[in-house]
Design an enzyme around this catalytic site. Structure first.
Site, PDB file in Angstrom:
ATOM      1  N   ASP A   1       0.850  -1.199   0.000  1.00 24.50           N
ATOM      2  CA  ASP A   1       0.000   0.000   0.000  1.00 24.50           C
ATOM      3  C   ASP A   1       0.877   1.237   0.000  1.00 24.50           C
ATOM      4  O   ASP A   1       1.439   1.618   1.030  1.00 24.50           O
ATOM      5  CB  ASP A   1      -0.904  -0.031   1.244  1.00 24.50           C
ATOM      6  CG  ASP A   1      -1.940   1.084   1.219  1.00 24.50           C
ATOM      7  OD1 ASP A   1      -1.843   1.949   0.314  1.00 24.50           O
ATOM      8  OD2 ASP A   1      -2.825   1.095   2.079  1.00 24.50           O
TER       9      ASP A   1
ATOM     10  N   ASP B   1     -10.208   8.247 -37.710  1.00 19.98           N
ATOM     11  CA  ASP B   1      -8.945   8.843 -38.165  1.00 19.98           C
ATOM     12  C   ASP B   1      -8.069   9.016 -36.938  1.00 19.98           C
ATOM     13  O   ASP B   1      -8.528   9.521 -35.910  1.00 19.98           O
ATOM     14  CB  ASP B   1      -9.236  10.198 -38.822  1.00 19.98           C
ATOM     15  CG  ASP B   1      -7.989  10.779 -39.458  1.00 19.98           C
ATOM     16  OD1 ASP B   1      -7.146  11.285 -38.709  1.00 19.98           O
ATOM     17  OD2 ASP B   1      -7.856  10.720 -40.692  1.00 19.98           O
TER      18      ASP B   1
ATOM     19  N   ASP C   1      -5.907   6.122 -41.419  1.00 19.52           N
ATOM     20  CA  ASP C   1      -7.326   5.896 -41.728  1.00 19.52           C
ATOM     21  C   ASP C   1      -7.727   4.489 -41.302  1.00 19.52           C
ATOM     22  O   ASP C   1      -7.083   3.529 -41.702  1.00 19.52           O
ATOM     23  CB  ASP C   1      -7.566   6.023 -43.242  1.00 19.52           C
ATOM     24  CG  ASP C   1      -7.796   7.460 -43.661  1.00 19.52           C
ATOM     25  OD1 ASP C   1      -8.564   8.149 -42.973  1.00 19.52           O
ATOM     26  OD2 ASP C   1      -7.206   7.892 -44.666  1.00 19.52           O
TER      27      ASP C   1
ATOM     28  N   GLU D   1      16.182  -0.445 -94.792  1.00 13.94           N
ATOM     29  CA  GLU D   1      15.745  -1.846 -94.938  1.00 13.94           C
ATOM     30  C   GLU D   1      14.213  -1.914 -95.000  1.00 13.94           C
ATOM     31  O   GLU D   1      13.646  -2.650 -95.788  1.00 13.94           O
ATOM     32  CB  GLU D   1      16.253  -2.694 -93.761  1.00 13.94           C
ATOM     33  CG  GLU D   1      17.765  -2.798 -93.624  1.00 13.94           C
ATOM     34  CD  GLU D   1      18.397  -3.798 -94.590  1.00 13.94           C
ATOM     35  OE1 GLU D   1      17.690  -4.314 -95.464  1.00 13.94           O
ATOM     36  OE2 GLU D   1      19.618  -4.020 -94.480  1.00 13.94           O
TER      37      GLU D   1
ATOM     38  N   HIS E   1      45.234 -15.539 -83.837  1.00 17.36           N
ATOM     39  CA  HIS E   1      43.936 -15.791 -83.212  1.00 17.36           C
ATOM     40  C   HIS E   1      43.449 -14.554 -82.452  1.00 17.36           C
ATOM     41  O   HIS E   1      43.002 -14.639 -81.312  1.00 17.36           O
ATOM     42  CB  HIS E   1      43.987 -17.014 -82.283  1.00 17.36           C
ATOM     43  CG  HIS E   1      44.274 -18.272 -83.036  1.00 17.36           C
ATOM     44  ND1 HIS E   1      43.316 -18.963 -83.735  1.00 17.36           N
ATOM     45  CD2 HIS E   1      45.462 -18.936 -83.248  1.00 17.36           C
ATOM     46  CE1 HIS E   1      43.874 -20.002 -84.331  1.00 17.36           C
ATOM     47  NE2 HIS E   1      45.161 -20.000 -84.063  1.00 17.36           N
TER      48      HIS E   1
ATOM     49  N   CYS F   1      39.079 -21.264 -81.800  1.00 20.75           N
ATOM     50  CA  CYS F   1      38.527 -20.187 -80.981  1.00 20.75           C
ATOM     51  C   CYS F   1      37.142 -20.543 -80.452  1.00 20.75           C
ATOM     52  O   CYS F   1      36.455 -19.699 -79.894  1.00 20.75           O
ATOM     53  CB  CYS F   1      38.460 -18.883 -81.774  1.00 20.75           C
ATOM     54  SG  CYS F   1      40.100 -18.245 -82.117  1.00 20.75           S
TER      55      CYS F   1
ATOM     56  N   ASP G   1      49.649 -14.976 -53.705  1.00 20.32           N
ATOM     57  CA  ASP G   1      49.056 -15.872 -52.716  1.00 20.32           C
ATOM     58  C   ASP G   1      50.126 -16.201 -51.663  1.00 20.32           C
ATOM     59  O   ASP G   1      51.185 -15.588 -51.648  1.00 20.32           O
ATOM     60  CB  ASP G   1      48.507 -17.143 -53.389  1.00 20.32           C
ATOM     61  CG  ASP G   1      49.582 -17.942 -54.123  1.00 20.32           C
ATOM     62  OD1 ASP G   1      50.773 -17.786 -53.777  1.00 20.32           O
ATOM     63  OD2 ASP G   1      49.228 -18.722 -55.038  1.00 20.32           O
TER      64      ASP G   1
ATOM     65  N   GLU H   1      43.909 -15.443 -61.797  1.00 10.17           N
ATOM     66  CA  GLU H   1      43.322 -16.742 -62.130  1.00 10.17           C
ATOM     67  C   GLU H   1      42.727 -16.721 -63.540  1.00 10.17           C
ATOM     68  O   GLU H   1      42.961 -17.607 -64.353  1.00 10.17           O
ATOM     69  CB  GLU H   1      42.219 -17.095 -61.124  1.00 10.17           C
ATOM     70  CG  GLU H   1      42.699 -17.390 -59.715  1.00 10.17           C
ATOM     71  CD  GLU H   1      43.588 -18.631 -59.644  1.00 10.17           C
ATOM     72  OE1 GLU H   1      43.415 -19.538 -60.482  1.00 10.17           O
ATOM     73  OE2 GLU H   1      44.475 -18.690 -58.777  1.00 10.17           O
TER      74      GLU H   1
END
Length: 1436
Positions: free
Chosen positions: A514, A698, A774, A1066, A1164, A1191, A1264, A1300
């Protein structure tokens, strides 16, 4: 988790926890695996309740098994878990997952044999194909199809939205489409038709598979026997040329033709291709997110590592280096401290609870508490002790049945170890994890209601009594801890009397807390020690009591010493004298909405935009508005320590003298994280079900009712300036969601949904449509009961701080909602008045079109095409535009339509939806969706041209697609269509042009004008008709051209044109042939462009020339159009080519072809190099490469895609023919240096690096971790040459894999020239020469050799320029944007050229024309207003 944990109980749970995850492994199955499995099942749209029985597990396995082969790791794990659970349910003893899978397989084989025997007996009785989309037998014995449910469609759309074509999409599609017919599958594809690129890939796969089906299943000659079904073609299986009845008949015939399963297989093939395109994952891309738990990151890392194509050594290196390198900063610090040899287990233990969201700490606390539990508990976990299991109890809320990890209650504040605020568990310095469950005192089962300033799970605005636990004041540390508040405390709500159990004098009693009583009064009892008599007054008069001093009393586990009165009290009362000692407080929480954490985009800081000057009246208005907002707590003042600022201004409110504050949040919006919009569109009244009672509410001051994240508030700071800079400006920041900030709508909608959720659950009979502020509330209750519920809802919202003003509370119809007007049995759009004007500006027409578009939802026949044509091109908003005759006519028609009010009706779920489409002409269409004739739910229009040339059938398909999508959004299903087209016309078109936008169920309706195909091209050459070989040519520089034809009957014609292109000539040539030919004609062209346009049979076009061709085609009886390749020596084509090329094409390139072929055989070289060196058209150069067998091994490598610093080189060793090739690549240009070295040693590598440094400027070499690169010799060479050496990942993640890919490219070239050289080292140098000087492409279209020289030269020039730039820095620039007349600035001058300058304004770099800038010298901090230095200063 209570339900999920109840999957197993008692002995079964013990058996479950004995099974190992892997054979011979340490880890065993736990309860958490069941929780995880039930969550995963929800994602696959399967019921988690199936886990509780062995039959349910069997059903799940049946659904998952077909997808295992193509499925992800998660799917496989789920399958394994369910298989193991099945064995536990069936009491089959297994030691590990592998054994469970074997047992499962045995069971399946047995049941297959049984089923095969049963199938013979039960044939004809059981016609059910699937649980998901059953084809069932009705009472008349007919096979009936039950359509795909909106819920399944919704699940499929969500899968695509969430997963975005990741590998999980395939098993999910497989599960959702179990037993579906082709029509169902097409409906599923229609719902995701917006993903056009993916659908195009899918269409191509289906086309290929259908063609393959037709090839393998040729049509039988002769008519079909009566009563016999026709065999399905490829397009029938895809549902394009077959009806639903035919599909059902095929699927249920004896023997069945499973068209649904075949089509599903084709779709899955297509999805596989899409997944491969959408999910290319490299291990380098796997990085730990700033808040991602380390365990999740490790799972992703290893999942990707398994798929990586690399040797075991490389994978080992990736694990050691990349795992740590790509962790987030928090985890990286810990991992580096562990040292290089740490095991994965150690890493995961060290990083648990770090780097993840704060709630992950709960998991750690749970684990710690279990670790410190008694040995008996450990024995029970291991299954050695069969005693009663301890119930699971949550650390967060104290309730039984779930753990903290799965707790839905808000997280308690403070540390999980010691209970103090200001730090979390991971930072706690307390040694003892004093967190045993008994320490939580939750009296009378109210433990769920935990103390938290921010959130309340159960009673948002209740008054609450909180007992703040201090440590025992009698303990040694008591003196030090006085006043320290611990959050390990109960919270008692005041919905009921706050009664607690207390301990006094060794006795337990119940007492009332209380806060209004000064003293503690207890009923008659004996207490030790002396007492004094006393009289106390109460509500019932005075009573005599005995006063005992220094009495020890224990309340909620907290001890206090004080005065206790004993006497005839009706109830035991604990008063303020003891409540204050134990830190009990009475709390009135307000606006307890949980704040959503918000962050800026990574690497960005808040806005720092200066406030521009404001007029006196605006400053006064803003000051008043902000003072009021400050009083209400919406904003609060900030000091000079906040460096951020956003400009504000004020505008007059519409039709009012009041001012409105506006904040220009554009800069903050750019820098704020992105949000997921909770709602993707606005609700539509046609989707509302008819309700007896309706109310519209609203929410007042919507955004200002939701608190903003405390840590984000500083970024919303703004300043109100003073007049003439008299005093410093007053600075504020927002405490609530600001208007105009990008996060406000999403956070508001999310908060509103959470708040409404409990009300929706308690009142399922009430429908609430929520869009922003709304609210539409509908129910079938009587009006009195309905209004009572509305008041309950308003009260519920008010508790959370949301007001619903009476002013906007609509109780009676018509209701104005979201721009609509709602009546009890009908709806319409709010009244629309079109303005009458003498002259129309661009802005007026834009507003007019907007109004008409809005009206078209319910007013059928509205058109806006001609009005929209007036807005083409970039025009100023105020520019006056005269209306064309067509636009005036269109506007007049629209006015007539809008004169009579039109209403729509509401949706009735028991009736079918019907959509009817009409053609309006000029590429415009109108449609109505209804359930009963003349009672439209909604209407709409369509006038979009997806390409420059189209026809009505194509447009009709697009209209149907639009209506289908719209219907699925509003009603969750597609309507039946009524289309103005004959079945024959439709089938004629779609036999050639079927694709991934299929038409759902439809019927023909004879509403003129009907859609028809105006002409048809023949499939074979017309015998006896004249053949025209047509061609056109144009010169790019002069724009002059010629078009003409040569016929097989000796006729020829050439016509010159000005201001033309190759493509136009064309088409002109075809037009000439059509004009000069009879009713039947064969035309041969070499233009793929022209062929593509005409083969699509357009009947309308934006191009005048194509429109002329269409007119000519309609006049003909028969036309055959064929294509031949150009410049291949084909008779008529070669003749007409020479005819039109004379004087147009600059050089006849035929002479260069031989030389180019000769050079290609030697070097090539690629097509770009040949096109450049021999002046060949790209098509010819590509043809030379295509005809070279050497190729055609692989496609060309991409060069020069990486743009890096000029001094970076990457080195790597590659092996060929048993020899070592050392390759160096200049990253920025792709230039290669390579040599065959005798051995892969440090000495040879160091010598190569010195040679490289002697030829080129080398600043950094990236290698690396190979032993030759890490050797002392290489380090010494790099040190001497001043080269920095890097290992692992270079700082630019884009540059990965450069070496790579170059190794592969070099090996490819070596393969092409190897037979020209005796020794490998010769072939290597030849390949280097070819790569560096004979291949062009990439940046600038250079060869690598040209590019490296260009880059180095540019670098030298840039450095010189940099010296000059420092001089330029002393200037400031004021500039004007394209349309904005206001001068902006000052900006920093970066570069000044003849025609333009480059400037930096804040963080944006802009290029501005010289005529729009004023350049002045920087004179310090003087303000440059409109009338000072900036305006008067001459240009520099």
């Amino acid at each position: 988790m209570g339900a999920r944990a109840s999957v197993l109980s008692g002995g079964k749970l013990d058996a479950w926890e004995k099974i190992r995850l892997r054979p011979g492994g340490k880890k065993k199955y736990r309860l958490k695996h069941l929780v995880w499995a039930s969550r995963e099942l929800e994602r696959f749209a399967l019921n988690p309740g199936l886990l509780e029985t062995s039959d349910g597990c069997k059903q799940i396995i049946g659904q998952l098994q077909p997808a295992i082969r193509t499925g992800s790791e998660e799917l496989r794990s789920l399958f394994n878990t369910v298989a193991t659970l099945y064995c536990v349910h069936e009491r089959i003893e297994v030691k590990d997952t592998k054994e469970a899978l074997e047992k499962m397989e045995e069971e399946q084989n047995k049941s297959k044999n049984k089923k095969a025997q049963q199938a013979a007996a039960d044939a004809g009785n059981n016609s059910q194909v699937s649980q998901n989309y059953p084809i069932v037998q009705n009472l008349q014995g007919q096979m009936v199809h039950q359509a795909i449910s909106p819920r399944t469609l919704n699940a499929w759309v969500k899968v695509i939205e969430e997963k975005a074509f990741s590998p999980e999409v395939i098993p999910m599609f497989s599960a959702l489409s179990e037993g579906a017919t082709p029509q169902d599958l097409n409906t599923m594809l229609n719902t995701v038709g917006g993903h056009q690129a993916a659908m195009q890939m899918l269409k191509e796969t289906i086309n290929e598979e259908a063609a393959e089906w037709d090839r393998l299943h040729p049509v039988h000659a002769g008519p079909i026997a009566p009563g016999q079904m026709r065999e399905p073609r490829g397009s029938d299986i895809a549902g394009t040329t077959s009806t639903l009845q035919e599909q059902i008949a095929w699927m249920t015939s004896n023997p069945p033709i499973p068209v649904g399963e075949i089509y599903k297989r084709w779709i899955i093939l297509g999805l596989n291709k899409i997944v491969r395109m959408y999910s290319p994952v490299s291990i380098l891309d796997i990085r730990q997110g700033p808040k991602e738990p380390f365990r999740d990151y490790v799972d992703r890392f290893y999942k990707t590592l398994r798929a990586e194509q690399a040797s075991q050594e490389v994978k080992g290196w990736m694990t050691e280096t990349l795992l740590v390198q790509n962790a987030n900063p928090d985890c990286k610090t810990i991992l580096k401290a562990l040292g290089p040899q740490a095991t994965l287990e150690e890493m995961m233990t060290a990083c648990q609870g770090v780097g993840g969201p704060s709630h992950k700490a709960r998991v750690l606390a749970e684990a710690m508490s279990q670790a410190t539990n008694s040995a008996a508990a450990v024995m029970m976990q291991r299954g050695n002790f069969k005693g009663p299991r301890k119930t699971i109890k949550c650390f967060n809320c104290g309730k039984e049945g779930h753990i903290a990890k799965n707790c839905r209650a808000p997280r308690r504040k403070g540390c999980w170890k010691c209970g103090k605020e200001g730090h979390q568990l991971k930072d706690c310095t307390e040694r003892q994890a004093n967190f045993l469950r008994e320490d939580l005192a939750f009296p009378q089962g109210k433990a769920g209601e935990l103390s938290s300033e921010q959130t309340r799970a159960n009673s948002p605005t209740s008054r609450e009594l909180r007992v703040w636990g201090r440590d025992n004041p009698l303990s040694e540390t008591g003196a030090e801890r006085q006043g320290t508040v611990s959050f390990n405390c109960p919270q008692i709500t005041l919905w009921q009397r706050p009664l607690v159990t207390i301990k006094i004098g060794g006795q337990l009693k119940e007492a009332l807390l209380d806060t209004g009583a000064d003293d503690t009064v207890l009923e008659e009892m004996n207490l030790p020690g002396k007492w004094k008599p006393k009289m106390i007054g109460g509500i019932g008069g005075f009573i005599k009591v005995r006063q005992y001093d220094q009495i020890l009393i224990e309340i909620c586990g907290h001890k206090a010493i004080g005065t206790v009165l004993v006497g005839p009290t009706p109830v035991n009362i604990i008063g303020r004298n003891l409540l204050t000692q134990i830190g009990c407080t009475l709390n009135f929480p307000i606006s307890p909405i949980e704040t959503v954490p918000v962050k800026l985009k990574p690497g960005m800081d808040g806005p720092k935009v200066k406030q521009w000057p404001l007029t006196e009246e605006k400053i006064k208005a803003l000051t008043e508005i902000c003072t009021e907002m400050e009083k209400e707590g919406k904003i609060s003042r900030v000091g000079p320590e906040n460096p951020y600022n956003t400009p504000i201004f004020a505008i007059k409110k519409k039709d009012s003298t009041k001012w409105r504050k506006l904040v220009d949040f554009r800069e903050l919006n750019k820098r704020t994280q992105d949000f997921w919009e909770v709602q993707l569109g606005i609700p539509h009244p046609a989707g509302l079900k008819k309700k007896k009672s309706v109310t519209v509410l609203d929410v007042g001051d919507a955004y200002f009712s939701v608190p903003l994240d405390k840590d984000f508030r500083k970024y919303t700071a703004f300043t109100i300036p003073s007049i003439n800079n008299e005093t410093p400006g007053i600075r504020y920041q927002y405490n609530v969601l600001p208007q105009g900030w990008k996060g406000s709508p999403a956070i508001f909608q999310s908060s509103m949904t959470k708040i409404l959720e409990p009300f929706r659950k308690q009142n399922p009979e009430i429908v609430i449509y929520q869009y922003m502020d709304d609210l539409y509330v509908g129910s079938d209750l009587e009006i009195g009961q309905h209004r009572t519920k509305i008041e309950e809802l308003r009260e519920h919202l008010l508790r959370w701080g949301f007001t619903t003003p009476d002013k906007k509370h609509q109780k009676e119809p018509p209701f104005l909602w979201m721009g609509y007007e709602l009546h009890p049995d009908k709806w319409t759009v709010q009244s629309i008045k079109l303005p009458e004007k003498e002259s129309w500006t661009v802005n007026d027409i834009q507003k007019l079109v907007g109004k008409l578009n809005w009206a078209s939802q319910i007013y059928p026949g509205i058109k806006v095409r001609q009005l929209c044509k007036l807005l083409r091109g970039t025009k100023a908003l105020t520019e006056v535009i005269p209306l064309t005759e067509e636009a005036e006519l269109e506007l007049a028609e629209n006015r007539e339509i809008l004169k009579e009010p039109v209403h729509g009706v509401y949706y009735d779920p028991s009736k079918d939806l019907i959509a009817e489409i009409q053609k309006q002409g000029h590429g415009q269409w109108t449609y109505q969706i209804y359930q009963e004739p003349f009672k439209n739910l909604k209407t709409g229009k369509y006038a979009r041209m997806r390409g420059a040339h189209t026809n009505d059938v194509k447009q009709l398909a697009e209209v149907v697609q639009k209506i289908s999508t719209e219907s699925i959004v509003i009603w969750g299903k597609t309507p039946k269509f009524r289309l103005p087209i004959q079945k024959e016309t439709w089938e004629t078109w779609w036999v050639e042009y079927w694709q991934a936008t299929w038409i759902p169920e439809w019927e023909f309706v004879n509403t003129p004008p009907l859609v028809k195909l105006w002409y048809q091209l023949e499939k074979e050459p017309i015998i006896g008709a004249e053949t025209f070989y047509v061609d056109g040519a144009a010169n790019r520089e002069t724009k002059l051209g010629k078009a003409g034809y040569v016929t097989d009957r000796g006729r020829q014609k050439v016509v010159p044109f000005t201001d033309t292109t190759n493509q136009k000539t064309e088409l002109q040539a075809i037009n000439l042939a059509l004009q000069d030919s009879g009713l039947e004609v064969n035309i041969v062209t070499d233009s793929q462009y022209a062929l593509g346009i005409i083969q699509a049979q357009p009947d309308k076009s934006e191009s005048e020339l194509v429109s002329q061709i269409i007119e000519q085609l309609i006049k003909k009886e028969k036309v055959y159009l064929a294509w031949v390749p150009a410049h291949k020596g084909i008779g008529g084509n070669e003749q007409v080519d020479k005819l039109v090329s004379q004087g147009i094409r600059k050089v006849l390139f035929l002479d260069g072809i031989d030389k180019a072929q000769e050079e290609h055989e030697k070097y090539h070289n690629n097509w770009r190099a040949m096109a450049s060196d021999f002046n060949l058209p790209p098509v010819v150069a590509k043809e030379i490469v295509a005809s070279c067998d050497k190729c055609q091994l692989k496609g060309e490598a991409m060069h020069g895609q990486v743009d890096c610093s000029p001094g970076i080189w990457q080195l790597d060793c590659t092996h060929l023919e048993g020899k070592v090739i050392l390759v160096a690549v200049h990253v920025a240009s792709g230039y290669i240096e390579a040599e065959v070295i005798p051995a892969e040693t440090g000495q040879e590598t160091a010598y190569f690096i010195l040679k490289l440094a002697g030829r080129w400027p080398v600043k950094i070499v990236h290698t690396d971790n190979g032993s030759n690169f890490t050797s002392a010799a290489v380090k010494a060479a790099c040190w001497w040459a001043g080269i920095k050496q890097e290992f692992g990942i270079p700082y630019n993640p884009q540059s990965q894999g450069v070496v790579e890919s170059m190794n592969k490219e070099l090996k490819k070239i070596i393969g092409q020239v190897r037979d020209q050289a005796e020794h490998l080292k010769t072939a290597v140098q030849m390949a280097v020469f070819i790569h560096n000087f004979k291949r062009k492409g990439g940046i600038g279209g250079y060869s690598a050799g040209e590019r490296i020289i260009d880059i180095i030269a540019t670098d030298i020039q840039t450095k010189e320029l940099q010296k000059q730039i420092t001089k330029i820095q002393n200037f400031r620039v004021y500039y004007r944007d394209s349309r904005d007349p206001i001068w902006k600035g000052p900006a920093k001058l970066l570069w000044k050229g003849e025609g333009a300058v480059v400037i930096q304004d804040n963080s944006d770099i802009k290029v501005v024309p010289r005529r729009k800038v004023k350049i002045i010298r920087d004179y310090g901090k003087q303000m440059a207003g409109d009338d000072c230095v900036a305006s008067r200063q001459d240009e520099d």
